[in-house]
Design a protein around this motif. Structure first.
Motif, mmCIF file in Angstrom:
data_model
loop_
_atom_site.group_PDB
_atom_site.id
_atom_site.type_symbol
_atom_site.label_atom_id
_atom_site.label_comp_id
_atom_site.label_asym_id
_atom_site.label_seq_id
_atom_site.Cartn_x
_atom_site.Cartn_y
_atom_site.Cartn_z
ATOM 1 N N GLY A 52 7.697 7.932 -1.997
ATOM 2 C CA GLY A 52 6.366 8.414 -1.672
ATOM 3 C C GLY A 52 6.375 9.827 -1.129
ATOM 4 N N LEU A 53 7.307 10.139 -0.236
ATOM 5 C CA LEU A 53 7.399 11.489 0.321
ATOM 6 C C LEU A 53 7.746 12.521 -0.751
ATOM 7 C CD1 LEU A 53 9.256 10.597 3.636
ATOM 8 C CD2 LEU A 53 6.940 11.527 3.457
ATOM 9 N N LEU A 54 8.637 12.133 -1.666
ATOM 10 C CA LEU A 54 8.982 13.045 -2.763
ATOM 11 C C LEU A 54 7.776 13.290 -3.663
ATOM 12 C CD1 LEU A 54 12.530 11.669 -3.620
ATOM 13 C CD2 LEU A 54 12.009 14.021 -2.956
ATOM 14 N N ALA A 55 6.983 12.252 -3.902
ATOM 15 C CA ALA A 55 5.771 12.424 -4.704
ATOM 16 C C ALA A 55 4.795 13.374 -4.000
ATOM 17 C CB ALA A 55 5.111 11.071 -4.963
ATOM 18 N N CYS A 56 4.701 13.264 -2.670
ATOM 19 C CA CYS A 56 3.848 14.192 -1.910
ATOM 20 C C CYS A 56 4.347 15.627 -2.033
ATOM 21 C CB CYS A 56 3.800 13.787 -0.444
ATOM 22 S SG CYS A 56 2.868 12.293 -0.112
ATOM 23 N N ASP A 57 5.669 15.815 -1.988
ATOM 24 C CA ASP A 57 6.228 17.153 -2.117
ATOM 25 C C ASP A 57 5.763 17.823 -3.407
ATOM 26 O OD1 ASP A 57 7.666 16.951 0.267
ATOM 27 O OD2 ASP A 57 9.453 16.148 -0.716
ATOM 28 N N GLU A 58 5.640 17.022 -4.461
ATOM 29 C CA GLU A 58 5.248 17.560 -5.767
ATOM 30 C C GLU A 58 3.756 17.399 -6.033
ATOM 31 O OE1 GLU A 58 8.381 17.412 -8.880
ATOM 32 O OE2 GLU A 58 9.059 15.647 -7.769
ATOM 33 N N LYS A 59 3.015 16.994 -4.970
ATOM 34 C CA LYS A 59 1.561 16.857 -5.022
ATOM 35 C C LYS A 59 1.097 15.755 -5.970
ATOM 36 C CE LYS A 59 0.509 21.584 -3.503
ATOM 37 N NZ LYS A 59 1.859 21.824 -2.971
ATOM 38 N N PHE A 60 1.928 14.732 -6.165
ATOM 39 C CA PHE A 60 1.539 13.563 -6.958
ATOM 40 C C PHE A 60 1.026 12.486 -5.996
ATOM 41 C CE2 PHE A 60 5.189 14.858 -10.018
ATOM 42 C CZ PHE A 60 4.387 15.832 -10.595
ATOM 43 N N TYR A 61 -0.135 12.732 -5.426
ATOM 44 C CA TYR A 61 -0.592 11.905 -4.313
ATOM 45 C C TYR A 61 -0.938 10.459 -4.702
ATOM 46 C CZ TYR A 61 -0.538 16.398 -2.010
ATOM 47 O OH TYR A 61 -0.135 17.614 -1.506
ATOM 48 N N PRO A 62 -1.608 10.220 -5.842
ATOM 49 C CA PRO A 62 -1.843 8.816 -6.219
ATOM 50 C C PRO A 62 -0.533 8.036 -6.398
ATOM 51 C CG PRO A 62 -3.286 10.270 -7.455
ATOM 52 C CD PRO A 62 -2.305 11.152 -6.742
ATOM 53 N N TYR A 122 2.035 2.164 6.825
ATOM 54 C CA TYR A 122 0.581 2.326 6.963
ATOM 55 C C TYR A 122 0.239 3.740 7.422
ATOM 56 C CZ TYR A 122 0.334 -2.810 6.796
ATOM 57 O OH TYR A 122 0.425 -4.125 6.416
ATOM 58 N N LEU A 123 1.035 4.274 8.354
ATOM 59 C CA LEU A 123 0.774 5.630 8.840
ATOM 60 C C LEU A 123 0.927 6.667 7.734
ATOM 61 C CD1 LEU A 123 2.564 5.703 12.329
ATOM 62 C CD2 LEU A 123 0.111 5.697 11.896
ATOM 63 N N LEU A 124 1.971 6.528 6.913
ATOM 64 C CA LEU A 124 2.181 7.472 5.819
ATOM 65 C C LEU A 124 1.023 7.409 4.823
ATOM 66 C CD1 LEU A 124 6.012 7.096 5.125
ATOM 67 C CD2 LEU A 124 4.851 9.036 6.169
ATOM 68 N N ARG A 125 0.626 6.194 4.472
ATOM 69 C CA ARG A 125 -0.468 6.036 3.495
ATOM 70 C C ARG A 125 -1.773 6.580 4.077
ATOM 71 N NH1 ARG A 125 -1.658 0.167 0.954
ATOM 72 N NH2 ARG A 125 -2.472 -0.228 3.063
ATOM 73 N N ALA A 126 -2.032 6.261 5.338
ATOM 74 C CA ALA A 126 -3.269 6.727 5.968
ATOM 75 C C ALA A 126 -3.320 8.253 6.025
ATOM 76 C CB ALA A 126 -3.374 6.143 7.373
ATOM 77 N N TYR A 127 -2.196 8.872 6.318
ATOM 78 C CA TYR A 127 -2.165 10.325 6.474
ATOM 79 C C TYR A 127 -2.562 11.033 5.178
ATOM 80 C CZ TYR A 127 -0.387 14.942 7.766
ATOM 81 O OH TYR A 127 -0.274 16.282 8.043
ATOM 82 N N ILE A 128 -2.058 10.547 4.040
ATOM 83 C CA ILE A 128 -2.406 11.156 2.756
ATOM 84 C C ILE A 128 -3.876 10.890 2.427
ATOM 85 C CG2 ILE A 128 -1.918 11.141 0.271
ATOM 86 C CD1 ILE A 128 0.191 12.505 2.124
ATOM 87 N N GLN A 129 -4.319 9.680 2.716
ATOM 88 C CA GLN A 129 -5.728 9.364 2.475
ATOM 89 C C GLN A 129 -6.641 10.253 3.319
ATOM 90 O OE1 GLN A 129 -5.229 5.266 3.498
ATOM 91 N NE2 GLN A 129 -5.183 4.567 1.372
ATOM 92 N N GLU A 130 -6.225 10.519 4.540
ATOM 93 C CA GLU A 130 -7.041 11.307 5.465
ATOM 94 C C GLU A 130 -7.003 12.794 5.145
ATOM 95 O OE1 GLU A 130 -7.145 12.486 10.246
ATOM 96 O OE2 GLU A 130 -5.443 11.386 9.401
#
Length: 535
Positions: free
Chosen positions: A367-377, A397-405
């Motif tokens: 998930g973090l690697l996907a965030c690095d490349e802006k693949f948020y879904p 839950y915190l990681l998922r919430a942070y991207i959603q927020e």
């Protein structure tokens, strides 16, 4: 009945003579799984088969599944013929141990009394009842059980340890130490002897003696895992005493590689990665061990010190020696991520997922690697997998919430995840690990976050990393408080440079205050060599 079933039922019938100790994770064993299948078949054929209920309860107990163990042992006791006194007493004994682990001491004591009424000389029950009575402060009654145990066996080590505990709690320190010495002398080459004595030394406040005994147990059994766990646990309460004991023992035996291993593990458990790295480095430089775990541990420390090239070289050596270890590939992926090598990181984490697709840490890093490349879904999908795999863990839950927020602007979904963190039961003995303060802060409930901080600081188990968590909690709203907490963490030895300098896409991060001059000054003061290498 087939050959396999005959064999398994032989084990079932043997089970009545054995009360196992809990061994978490035993459910992964093929033999245990096969036995469980046989138990299910037998109970389907005969729902009143008390022996099979007993044996399956013992298997669940050994796996740490106390709810299922209790349900089965209740059924066993319900159907046991009362004339089978010996076996029924063992069923009561097993239930007492389950109840004790569940914190139901009064019910456990009732079962031990029942077991001993059936078989007055049942040694395991005398020992367990003595231990329970001692824990309940009923020392005179406990002493009777331990003395009865000695009448049955004059060299019973458990009885001597129990009597020593009683004497210690009644203030007879010299007598307690004499009994402890006698207990160990019965089996001076057994790690269990020193493990048992260390627990009582710890209760007596004799921490140097407790540390020495735990180290002796580890050395006798080449890294005895329970002794190692106990030492790590003791270090969380009495860090300075444990490190002093390790330094003292290394001074006496500077060529004993296992002592460096243990000290490195203690430093690592307390986020002191520079000190931990030095011990793994000493082990390899001196040729004490050449195991993949040593390269892994040194790589882990180098990652958390931001030394990615050196970390990569070490984890690749570990993989050469053990090429199917999921954690080695996960760490390689994290190293490549820290170095900014997204393609290499993705390749490594995919390999880790091949070996264990249900590994929570692998899901989180994907998930973090996907965030690095802006693949948020895609990141949300990985975090969702982690939530499914570990629904009681707050961090996914915190990681998922942070991207959603912060990225997807889905405030309702983010709020639901932050609120979920607040509902989770926290089984950790460390308040900081439940992350509830961070969840309160993200929900803009700052009064509740402050109450959580007060509760955390009022506890007797505040670690350097807890001040780091407080720094993260305050980082979006109060820069001064955040940096005050960070300074306390660093003053007390928090040494995770990687988390401080590089970690992002998470509310457990100091990203909001990294731009400040004071933050830069703190890192330069506490990590001068690492910071100078970045200039």
């Amino acid at each position: 009945m087939g050959t396999r079933r005959n064999y398994m039922m032989g084990i079932v019938l043997l089970g009545l003579s054995v009360i196992p100790a809990p061994v978490w994770g035993a459910s992964d064993d093929d033999l245990v799984n096969a036995m469980m299948e046989v138990y299910a078949e037998e109970l389907a054929a005969n729902p009143r088969d008390y022996r099979t209920y007993y044996c399956r309860a013992a298997a669940y107990f050994s796996q740490g599944n106390m709810d299922m163990a209790l349900a089965d042992i209740n059924q066993a006791i319900k159907y046991f013929p009362r004339k089978e006194k010996e076996d029924l007493s063992r069923a009561y004994l097993l239930r007492s141990r389950i109840l004790t682990l569940n914190g139901e001491d009064k019910s456990a004591l009732t079962d031990l009394n029942s077991a001993l009424r059936l078989v007055p000389n049942l040694r395991q029950a005398l020992k367990d009842r003595g231990d329970l009575l001692c824990r309940l402060g009923q020392y005179d009654l406990a002493k009777i059980d331990y003395n009865n145990l000695l009448r049955l066996d004059t060299r019973n080590q458990s009885a001597y340890l129990g009597l020593a505990r009683v004497e210690a709690h009644q203030g007879a320190t010299a007598r307690a130490q004499q009994l402890l010495e006698q207990a160990v002398n019965f089996a001076p080459q057994s790690p269990e002897s020193y493990l048992g004595r260390s627990e009582i030394y710890r209760e007596m406040g004799l921490l140097p003696e407790a540390v020495d005994d735990l180290l002796h147990a580890i050395l006798l059994d080449d890294g005895q895992s329970r002794a190692m766990q106990n030492l790590i646990e003791l270090s969380r309460e009495s860090y300075d005493e444990v490190i002093a004991g390790l330094n003292r023992n290394i001074g006496r035996s500077p060529r004993q590689g296992m002592l460096y291993y243990v000290r490195g593990a203690v430093y690592k458990a307390h986020d002191d990665y520079a000190a931990s790295w030095r011990d793994w480095d000493t082990i390899l430089e001196e040729g004490f061990f050449n195991l993949p775990t040593i390269y892994y541990n040194r790589a882990y420390c180098l990652l958390h010190l931001g030394r990615f090239d050196e970390a990569r070289a070490d984890i690749e050596k570990a993989i050469e020696k053990d090429g199917r270890n999921v954690e080695y590939y996960r760490l390689l992926a994290e190293i490549e991520r820290g170095a900014g090598h997204w393609v290499a990181a993705d390749q490594a984490i995919r390999q880790a997922a091949v070996y264990d697709p249900t590994n929570v840490e692998v899901c989180l890093l994907r998930g973090l690697l996907a965030c690095d490349e802006k693949f948020y879904p895609e990141a949300l999908g990985h975090y969702g997998e982690a939530v499914t795999l570990s629904p009681a863990s707050p961090y996914p839950y915190l990681l998922r919430a942070y991207i959603q927020e912060t990225v997807l602007n889905d405030k309702a979904a983010a709020e639901a995840d932050y609120r979920k963190v607040l509902t989770l039961d926290d089984h950790s003995s460390f308040l900081g690990d439940n992350f509830k303060g961070i969840a309160w802060a993200r929900l803009h409930r700052l009064d509740e976050a402050a109450k959580w901080e007060q509760q955390l600081l009022a506890s007797e188990r505040v670690r350097p990393v807890d001040y780091f968590y407080l720094a993260c909690m305050y980082s979006p709203t109060d820069t001064v408080k955040s940096l005050d907490c960070l300074e306390k963490a660093l003053q007390q030895g928090y040494g995770d440079y990687y988390r401080l300098r590089f970690d992002e896409h998470s509310p457990v991060s100091l990203q909001p205050v990294r731009h400040t001059a004071r933050y830069a000054a703190l890192l330069k003061r506490y990590f001068p060599e690492l910071e100078s290498s970045k200039e």
